[in-house]
Design a protein around this motif. Structure first.
Motif, short mmCIF file in Angstrom:
data_model
loop_
_atom_site.label_atom_id
_atom_site.label_comp_id
_atom_site.label_asym_id
_atom_site.label_seq_id
_atom_site.Cartn_x
_atom_site.Cartn_y
_atom_site.Cartn_z
N THR A 378 -4.35 1.29 43.96
CA THR A 378 -4.47 0.60 42.68
C THR A 378 -3.48 -0.55 42.58
OG1 THR A 378 -2.95 2.20 41.69
CG2 THR A 378 -5.31 2.67 41.55
N GLY A 380 -2.06 -4.15 42.27
CA GLY A 380 -2.63 -5.35 41.66
C GLY A 380 -3.42 -5.09 40.41
N ALA A 381 -3.37 -3.84 39.88
CA ALA A 381 -4.14 -3.55 38.66
C ALA A 381 -3.61 -4.33 37.47
CB ALA A 381 -4.10 -2.05 38.37
N HIS A 382 -2.30 -4.58 37.44
CA HIS A 382 -1.73 -5.33 36.32
C HIS A 382 -2.22 -6.77 36.33
CE1 HIS A 382 0.98 -1.98 37.26
NE2 HIS A 382 1.28 -1.96 35.98
N ALA A 383 -2.23 -7.39 37.51
CA ALA A 383 -2.70 -8.78 37.60
C ALA A 383 -4.18 -8.88 37.29
CB ALA A 383 -2.40 -9.33 39.00
N ILE A 384 -4.96 -7.90 37.76
CA ILE A 384 -6.40 -7.92 37.47
C ILE A 384 -6.63 -7.78 35.98
CG2 ILE A 384 -8.52 -6.61 37.80
CD1 ILE A 384 -7.56 -5.96 40.61
N THR A 385 -5.87 -6.91 35.32
CA THR A 385 -6.03 -6.74 33.88
C THR A 385 -5.66 -8.00 33.12
OG1 THR A 385 -5.50 -4.40 34.16
CG2 THR A 385 -5.38 -5.29 31.93
N PHE A 387 -5.57 -11.28 34.28
CA PHE A 387 -6.31 -12.50 34.58
C PHE A 387 -7.82 -12.32 34.64
CE2 PHE A 387 -2.13 -13.12 36.59
CZ PHE A 387 -1.74 -14.26 35.93
N CYS A 388 -8.32 -11.09 34.74
CA CYS A 388 -9.76 -10.88 34.95
C CYS A 388 -10.41 -9.99 33.91
CB CYS A 388 -9.99 -10.28 36.34
SG CYS A 388 -9.30 -11.23 37.69
N SER A 389 -9.71 -9.62 32.86
CA SER A 389 -10.28 -8.68 31.89
C SER A 389 -11.00 -9.35 30.74
CB SER A 389 -9.17 -7.77 31.32
OG SER A 389 -8.62 -6.98 32.35
N ASP A 391 -13.58 -11.30 28.55
CA ASP A 391 -15.00 -11.62 28.60
C ASP A 391 -15.21 -12.94 27.87
OD1 ASP A 391 -17.69 -11.68 28.81
OD2 ASP A 391 -18.09 -9.96 27.53
N HIS A 410 -4.55 -1.32 27.19
CA HIS A 410 -4.68 -0.99 28.61
C HIS A 410 -3.44 -1.41 29.38
CE1 HIS A 410 -6.74 0.10 32.23
NE2 HIS A 410 -6.67 -1.11 32.73
#
Length: 805
Positions: A378, A380-385, A387-389, A391, A410
């Protein structure tokens, strides 16, 4: 702090003919690309000019080095290297709107010409779709953005409506840009239709077909929107997840899952048992009882002689007008009709409904396991949340605020989980924690044992002093005692859990779930023994199946009433005490207790399906009311968890508990009732049989006498149902499939580790190639500087000689 220097990259625009490019050049090696870019840079004379103070220092003195060092030791690549990096598709796509439009223009061209594509030699070079269009923005002489937009619109017109909508939805553009592209596409299509209309109008059949298609599409979208609006969790789940986090949200998602399971269980029962018996009602043995209102709590009285319970269903062929004989025998069906054997339909419908529920449970558990325990790490979950969360299709203000709350909560959960992994406890602290855990567990098991003894003693007391049918209110005594114990024991567990002081909130919830689960499963085991082991013998002259169905109905109703009282008053009182007396603010939502209440209620439903086919309908009504009541109480009386935690595995744990202790126990209970317990001889579809399972054997014997056309059905029953070998074979195959899936998951993890290592090695290779390219340019720059100095030396000598003269 030193500020980084600002660089200006002056790239002279030199026109190039696009026809000089060939598609084959895109498939050359990386070295040829470097050489090509090197020649372009040498010819165009790119310059990297530092502006302002503090420019990066070039450590060019000495031997050849791999890269330039800028301020604070940062690596600064040369001009040609920067151009190569900027030319990569990963740098161009997503950076500019023109590059995005070019990319999707190529996709639409390939999609439209997938079926019948002309030869490449038949097209002009400018008309060939090429991968070089990804880099249109870097080439100033290529098509401009508007031209690319027009090309994209034209290509979108050649696609079907579904393909065009799918392509527009997948474009990484803003919602306004997508709407503009859609409007332009529809506008140009309208113009073409107008021109076509002037040449020749569409036929009446074509216009009618288009109108019917559009009307059907609008009707389908309207019905879908209406069904979504009727769902009670459409907006509430998002609000709960944003305000209270994924831990509290998991409870409401589990409630939603239980609604689906009960609806799936109820449909075959309504279609093949309840509906058929209601269409062919049996003759009533006596007068109809009056409705007093107490039946809503006890389930007896007027409800006894309805499709609610097992005793109402007949043992006759329902499509024949037949009166059962006075000795309780089975009606003989008249010839010439299509028989509907009610005992066989009752048995097979309940069995098929349970089998479908089992398959759905296993599928849901495997799917939830795959979603929560994903293969890989898991990281990179912080960066994904971050920059990519988001909508970007959200346009309304309330929806954007809700999504903002979801992302914030989250992130809190992710950070809390990361901090929990960093913390550690000393050896003395761990020993003290273990001692406290052992003591608390002994006290909790003692409470569970006391509740079990109380239920057993009270059930034996009810057998020794039976209650007459006229005293219906006294029949609520046992359900009342059971519900009081189920309500009080979890509060004692919660008070004892305060002494443990778990570091992990997840572990605290799992421990509470385990204690509550032990309590409820033991109490249900005592009740099952009370019904099938004790009550069957004492109710020989009565319909014991109706009694068991009414007991389960009373337990479900009392459990629902106690849940309402605890939610409306218990949580309210606890909030007032916590705010006024303890000064702690609002209490937190007790996930463990509420989830186990749902599992307990669902277990009661599965236990009572055989004796009360409409019990799943009661459970659906109960769950719908609980959803709204719990949501209102959560918003008014509870607060978000003080220690946020990520409930990524909670749904999987809930489904697993629902499958193995709950559903498996109910299946064992019903199998014992079907294969071992003798049915009542006064009521029900199996009144003349020794066991309920014999209904299948009677049907097989009738098929053997029916004729050779259905002779294969007795063979199937004899070798596939009565024989135990197919059961063992299916079990072995199931275990083999599970083992293979486990091995596949392990293999996928190994492959992912190898791929990560390969990606790391390729990244190092790219850094090495870039550094080598940088060193080549440095040597060329030094060689060019040396030649310039050598050319300047004769001029200086000539100037010196003239001055000497």
């Amino acid at each position: 702090m030193a500020q980084p220097p600002a660089f200006v990259l002056n790239v002279p625009e030199t026109p190039e003919d696009p026809d000089l490019w060939d598609e084959g050049e895109m498939h050359h090696s990386f070295r040829e690309l470097i050489q090509e870019q090197s020649q372009c840079v040498a010819e165009e004379g790119l310059e990297l000019q530092p502006r302002g103070p503090g420019a990066g220092t070039l450590e060019a003195s000495g031997s050849d080095h791999q890269a330039l060092l800028g301020p604070e030791g940062a690596v600064v690549h040369s001009t040609a290297t920067l151009r190569i990096l900027a030319s990569m598709p990963s740098r161009t796509i997503g950076r500019s709107r023109g590059a995005i439009i070019s990319q999707y223009y190529n996709r639409t061209v390939r999609l439209r010409h997938r079926g019948s594509r002309p030869q490449l030699a038949d097209l002009g070079r400018s008309a060939r779709p090429s991968l070089r269009l990804y880099d249109l923005e870097l080439d100033s002489t290529a098509l401009q953005e508007e031209e690319k937009r027009v090309l994209l619109v034209k290509e979108l017109q050649g696609l079907t409506v579904a393909q065009r909508d799918h392509m527009l939805r997948g474009m990484p553009l803003s919602l306004a840009e997508k709407r503009c592209l859609r409007e332009e596409t529809l506008t140009l299509r309208g113009k073409r239709r107008g021109q076509h209309g002037r040449r020749g109008r569409l036929s009446c059949y074509s216009r009618l077909r288009y109108a019917c298609v559009l009307a059907g599409r609008d009707l389908g979208l309207g019905l879908l929107a209406g069904l979504q609006a009727l769902a009670p969790w459409r907006y509430a789940l998002k609000r709960i997840g944003g305000q209270f986090g994924s831990s509290v949200l998991s409870y409401f998602l589990f409630l939603k899952t239980l609604l689906a399971f009960n609806a799936l269980l109820l449909l075959p029962l309504l279609a093949f048992i309840v509906g058929v018996q209601a269409a062919f009602p049996p003759a009533r043995p006596g007068s109809v009882r009056a409705f007093t209102g107490l039946e809503l709590l006890t389930g007896g009285g007027r409800f006894t002689d309805t499709v609610m319970y097992y005793g109402y269903y007949s043992n006759a062929t329902l499509n024949q007008l037949c009166t059962p004989p006075p000795d309780g025998g089975q009606c003989a069906p008249e010839e010439g009709g299509l028989p509907y054997n009610m005992p066989l339909a009752y048995l097979f419908t309940v069995g098929v409904a349970f089998f479908i529920t089992c398959i759905t449970l296993v599928y849901s558990m495997s799917r939830s396991f795959g979603e929560s325990y994903r293969v890989g790490s898991t990281l990179g979950a912080h960066a994904i949340t971050v920059f990519c969360s988001w909508d970007h299709k959200v346009t309304q203000k309330w929806a954007s605020r809700l999504q903002h709350d979801n992302i914030r909560t989250h992130l809190k959960e992710l950070l809390a989980e990361w901090q929990l992994r960093q913390g550690s406890r000393s050896v003395c602290g761990r020993l003290r924690q273990v001692a406290v855990l052992v003591g608390v567990w002994l006290l909790c098991l003692g409470i569970t044992f006391g509740c079990t003894v109380a239920v057993y003693a009270f059930s034996e007391l009810m057998i020794e002093s039976p209650v007459s049918a006229e005293r219906e209110g006294a029949q609520l005594a046992l359900p009342l005692v059971v519900c009081l114990l189920n309500l009080g024991a979890p509060y004692l567990y919660r008070c004892l859990a305060a002494l443990e002081r778990h570091e992990s909130p997840v572990l605290e919830v799992y421990v509470a779930i385990c204690r509550n689960l032990i309590l409820k499963m033991v109490i249900l085991g005592i009740l099952c023994y009370h019904w099938l082991g004790r009550r069957v013998g004492t109710l020989k002259d009565q319909c014991w199946e109706n009694f068991v169905g009414q007991e389960l109905y009373r337990l479900m109703v009392m459990d629902f009433l106690f849940a309402l009282l605890d939610t409306l008053f218990g949580e309210l009182v606890w909030r007032l005490i916590s705010e006024k007396q303890l000064r702690r603010g609002k209490p937190e939502f007790d996930i463990a207790r509420n989830v186990l209440e749902l599992i307990y209620g669902q277990t009661l439903t599965w236990l009572g399906v055989l004796f009360s086919p409409l019990l799943p309908a009661m459970q659906i009504i109960k769950l719908l009311l609980l959803f709204y009541v719990k949501k209102m109480s959560l918003m008014a009386n509870c607060q978000a968890p003080r220690r946020p935690w990520l409930a990524c595995h909670m749904s999987t744990v809930f489904i697993s508990l629902l499958c193995f202790p709950s559903f498996l126990g109910a299946a064992i209970f019903l199998c014992y009732a079907v294969w071992q317990v003798k049915p009542s001889s006064l009521c029900g579809p199996f009144r003349t049989l020794d066991t309920m399972y014999e209904a299948g054997k009677v049907w097989v014997r009738r098929l053997e006498k029916a004729g050779p056309r259905v002779s294969w059905l007795p063979w199937v029953h004899r070798y596939l149902v009565e024989n135990t070998f197919p059961i063992y074979l299916v079990s072995a195959l199931l275990l083999a499939v599970i083992y293979l899936n486990i091995q596949v998951v392990k293999g996928q993890r190994k492959v992912i580790c190898l791929l990560k290592e390969q990606i790391s090695n390729e990244g190092e290779d790219k850094i090495f190639l870039i550094n080598q390219l940088h060193s080549v340019y440095e040597r060329k720059d030094r060689g060019r500087a040396g030649r310039t100095q050598e050319a300047a030396m004769p001029l200086n000598l000539l100037t010196g000689d003239q001055d000497a003269r």
